[in-house]
Design a protein around this motif. Structure first.
Motif, PDB file in Angstrom:
ATOM      1  N   LEU A 178       4.882 -12.015  -4.351  1.00 22.21           N
ATOM      2  CA  LEU A 178       4.138 -13.164  -5.164  1.00 22.21           C
ATOM      3  C   LEU A 178       3.072 -13.503  -4.494  1.00 22.21           C
ATOM      4  CD1 LEU A 178       4.183 -14.351  -7.563  1.00 22.21           C
ATOM      5  CD2 LEU A 178       5.403 -16.481  -6.869  1.00 22.21           C
ATOM      6  N   LEU A 179       2.947 -14.142  -3.634  1.00 17.12           N
ATOM      7  CA  LEU A 179       1.152 -14.237  -3.001  1.00 17.12           C
ATOM      8  C   LEU A 179       0.009 -12.810  -2.616  1.00 17.12           C
ATOM      9  CD1 LEU A 179       1.506 -16.249   0.020  1.00 17.12           C
ATOM     10  CD2 LEU A 179       0.453 -17.119  -1.994  1.00 17.12           C
ATOM     11  N   PRO A 194      -3.866 -12.095  -5.963  1.00 12.78           N
ATOM     12  CA  PRO A 194      -5.157 -11.266  -6.568  1.00 12.78           C
ATOM     13  C   PRO A 194      -4.931 -10.812  -7.853  1.00 12.78           C
ATOM     14  CG  PRO A 194      -4.800 -11.099  -4.610  1.00 12.78           C
ATOM     15  CD  PRO A 194      -3.494 -11.753  -4.907  1.00 12.78           C
ATOM     16  N   MET A 195      -4.222  -9.641  -7.649  1.00 11.06           N
ATOM     17  CA  MET A 195      -4.267  -8.717  -8.842  1.00 11.06           C
ATOM     18  C   MET A 195      -4.145  -9.507 -10.498  1.00 11.06           C
ATOM     19  SD  MET A 195      -2.238  -5.221  -7.340  1.00 11.06           S
ATOM     20  CE  MET A 195      -0.906  -6.169  -7.509  1.00 11.06           C
ATOM     21  N   GLY A 204     -12.388  -7.967  -8.223  1.00 13.74           N
ATOM     22  CA  GLY A 204     -12.169  -7.875  -7.467  1.00 13.74           C
ATOM     23  C   GLY A 204     -11.912  -7.766  -6.169  1.00 13.74           C
ATOM     24  N   GLY A 205     -12.217  -6.114  -5.878  1.00 14.50           N
ATOM     25  CA  GLY A 205     -12.296  -5.593  -4.751  1.00 14.50           C
ATOM     26  C   GLY A 205     -12.850  -6.222  -3.315  1.00 14.50           C
ATOM     27  N   ARG A 212       0.156  -3.700  -0.611  1.00 13.85           N
ATOM     28  CA  ARG A 212       0.199  -3.067  -1.654  1.00 13.85           C
ATOM     29  C   ARG A 212       1.546  -2.518  -2.153  1.00 13.85           C
ATOM     30  NH1 ARG A 212      -3.914  -0.768   1.142  1.00 13.85           N
ATOM     31  NH2 ARG A 212      -3.010   1.166   1.011  1.00 13.85           N
ATOM     32  N   ALA A 213       1.971  -2.087  -1.862  1.00 12.13           N
ATOM     33  CA  ALA A 213       3.391  -1.704  -2.224  1.00 12.13           C
ATOM     34  C   ALA A 213       4.439  -2.543  -2.949  1.00 12.13           C
ATOM     35  CB  ALA A 213       4.682  -0.684  -1.312  1.00 12.13           C
ATOM     36  N   ALA A 214       4.011  -3.787  -2.152  1.00 13.72           N
ATOM     37  CA  ALA A 214       4.746  -5.111  -2.028  1.00 13.72           C
ATOM     38  C   ALA A 214       4.576  -5.827  -3.091  1.00 13.72           C
ATOM     39  CB  ALA A 214       5.109  -5.811  -0.451  1.00 13.72           C
ATOM     40  N   ALA A 215       3.309  -5.717  -3.200  1.00 18.06           N
ATOM     41  CA  ALA A 215       2.531  -6.051  -4.265  1.00 18.06           C
ATOM     42  C   ALA A 215       2.531  -5.862  -6.142  1.00 18.06           C
ATOM     43  CB  ALA A 215       1.077  -6.185  -4.520  1.00 18.06           C
ATOM     44  N   SER A 216       2.735  -4.340  -6.133  1.00 20.41           N
ATOM     45  CA  SER A 216       3.490  -3.874  -6.955  1.00 20.41           C
ATOM     46  C   SER A 216       4.874  -4.050  -7.351  1.00 20.41           C
ATOM     47  CB  SER A 216       3.048  -2.942  -6.981  1.00 20.41           C
ATOM     48  OG  SER A 216       3.500  -1.627  -6.190  1.00 20.41           O
TER      49      SER A 216
END
Length: 78
Positions: free
Chosen positions: A14-15, A19-20, A44-45, A74-78
């Motif tokens: 979740l953290l 940012p996304m 953002g980047g 990044r995979a965990a963020a999606s």
């Protein structure tokens, strides 16, 4: 100070999404076409890159940015 070890796997994901999600909310707040979308994405980047080297950034922010820069993060963020 909090770091990655203070969070469960789901909380950390979740953290990482934060940012996304913030970037999407900012972009959606005032749609400005394709050019505006690209500018907001670039901003953002840039903010993430700046946070990685900012000496005043908290360890938690640095940990989120460092993890987000990996493919696993990044995979965990999606």
């Amino acid at each position: 100070m909090a770091d990655k070890t203070n969070f469960t796997k789901d909380e950390w994901a979740l953290l990482l999404r934060s940012p996304m999600n913030a970037g999407m909310a900012i972009t959606a707040a005032e749609p400005s076409g394709l050019f505006g979308l690209l500018k907001e994405s670039f901003a953002g980047g840039t903010a993430l890159a700046r946070a990685a080297t900012d000496p005043n950034a908290t360890p938690l922010v640095k940990a989120v940015v460092a993890d987000f820069q990996t493919s696993d993060g990044r995979a965990a963020a999606s």
